[in-house]
Design a protein around this motif. Structure first.
Motif, mmCIF file in Angstrom:
data_model
loop_
_atom_site.group_PDB
_atom_site.id
_atom_site.type_symbol
_atom_site.label_atom_id
_atom_site.label_comp_id
_atom_site.label_asym_id
_atom_site.label_seq_id
_atom_site.Cartn_x
_atom_site.Cartn_y
_atom_site.Cartn_z
ATOM 1 N N MET A 1 0.831 -1.175 0.000
ATOM 2 C CA MET A 1 0.000 0.000 0.000
ATOM 3 C C MET A 1 0.880 1.243 0.000
ATOM 4 S SD MET A 1 -2.899 1.092 2.704
ATOM 5 C CE MET A 1 -2.400 2.566 3.542
ATOM 6 N N ASN A 2 0.597 2.187 -0.884
ATOM 7 C CA ASN A 2 1.316 3.453 -0.929
ATOM 8 C C ASN A 2 0.618 4.466 -0.041
ATOM 9 O OD1 ASN A 2 3.290 2.693 -2.739
ATOM 10 N ND2 ASN A 2 2.024 3.165 -4.499
ATOM 11 N N THR A 3 1.410 5.185 0.718
ATOM 12 C CA THR A 3 0.875 6.268 1.527
ATOM 13 C C THR A 3 1.121 7.562 0.771
ATOM 14 O OG1 THR A 3 1.356 5.062 3.546
ATOM 15 C CG2 THR A 3 1.024 7.420 3.754
ATOM 16 N N ALA A 4 0.063 8.315 0.540
ATOM 17 C CA ALA A 4 0.186 9.553 -0.225
ATOM 18 C C ALA A 4 0.934 10.604 0.589
ATOM 19 C CB ALA A 4 -1.192 10.063 -0.620
ATOM 20 N N TYR A 5 1.885 11.263 -0.067
ATOM 21 C CA TYR A 5 2.601 12.376 0.524
ATOM 22 C C TYR A 5 2.963 13.338 -0.596
ATOM 23 C CZ TYR A 5 6.803 10.246 -1.416
ATOM 24 O OH TYR A 5 7.721 9.712 -2.287
ATOM 25 N N ARG A 6 3.356 14.527 -0.205
ATOM 26 C CA ARG A 6 3.936 15.477 -1.138
ATOM 27 C C ARG A 6 5.042 16.210 -0.401
ATOM 28 N NH1 ARG A 6 -0.154 20.559 -1.973
ATOM 29 N NH2 ARG A 6 -0.236 21.189 0.196
ATOM 30 N N VAL A 7 5.996 16.743 -1.174
ATOM 31 C CA VAL A 7 7.138 17.446 -0.592
ATOM 32 C C VAL A 7 7.310 18.775 -1.317
ATOM 33 C CG1 VAL A 7 9.648 17.414 -0.273
ATOM 34 C CG2 VAL A 7 8.327 15.319 0.086
ATOM 35 N N TRP A 8 7.343 19.856 -0.549
ATOM 36 C CA TRP A 8 7.647 21.176 -1.076
ATOM 37 C C TRP A 8 9.146 21.380 -0.893
ATOM 38 C CZ3 TRP A 8 6.158 24.884 -4.096
ATOM 39 C CH2 TRP A 8 6.665 26.173 -3.959
ATOM 40 N N ASP A 9 9.864 21.629 -1.984
ATOM 41 C CA ASP A 9 11.328 21.773 -1.909
ATOM 42 C C ASP A 9 11.778 23.232 -1.852
ATOM 43 O OD1 ASP A 9 11.178 22.790 -4.494
ATOM 44 O OD2 ASP A 9 12.196 21.089 -5.435
ATOM 45 N N GLY A 10 10.832 24.145 -1.668
ATOM 46 C CA GLY A 10 11.149 25.568 -1.651
ATOM 47 C C GLY A 10 10.852 26.242 -2.977
#
Length: 143
Positions: A1-10
């Motif tokens: 199962m994939n857990t949704a995430y997002r990353v802001w790199d600036g």
């Protein structure tokens, strides 16, 4: 199962399902987002500008019958309450945050907080705190 995430790199947002990205955690709780096969670190908890945000598993409510966009921590959401008598205001604009184990919409300016999930409300993503911080500056509850 994939857990949704997002990353802001600036500068830009990276999502869990972007091709060739891999989120790696270290034993000390630090994390890094790699692109390719460990070729290039695009963001990390050590760089002082990147932010990791988890998905809420709740989607915004589209006008059409399509499935809405996933809502993440840091999104700015407009919640239209279908029964304004429940909380006194029909509309709340605020940031999505995890508070005491529940996903909430928080408007710090108005000192108001509501649960993100409600069977009596329509949620619409209008931006996020990294790319559209000005949306929170004027956020007000409307009656």
């Amino acid at each position: 199962m994939n857990t949704a995430y997002r990353v802001w790199d600036g500068k830009e947002m990276h999502y869990w399902n972007d091709k060739g990205v891999n989120l790696v955690f270290q034993d000390n709780g630090r994390w890094s987002l790699w692109q390719g096969y460990g070729d290039r670190c695009v963001a990390s908890s050590n760089d002082g500008k990147s932010v990791l945000m988890w998905g809420t598993e709740i989607r915004d409510t589209p006008v059409e019958s399509d499935i809405g966009e996933s809502i993440y921590a840091g999104h700015i959401v407009r919640q239209e309450n279908l029964d304004p008598d429940l909380c006194g205001n029909s509309t709340l604009i605020g940031e999505v945050k995890m508070i005491e184990g529940s996903w909430c919409i928080v408007n710090e300016k108005k000192e108001e907080c509501r649960l993100l999930f409600s069977e009596m409300a329509i949620n619409s993503i209008i931006g996020d705190v990294y790319q559209n911080p000005e949306l929170l500056e004027g956020a007000e509850c409307q009656k």
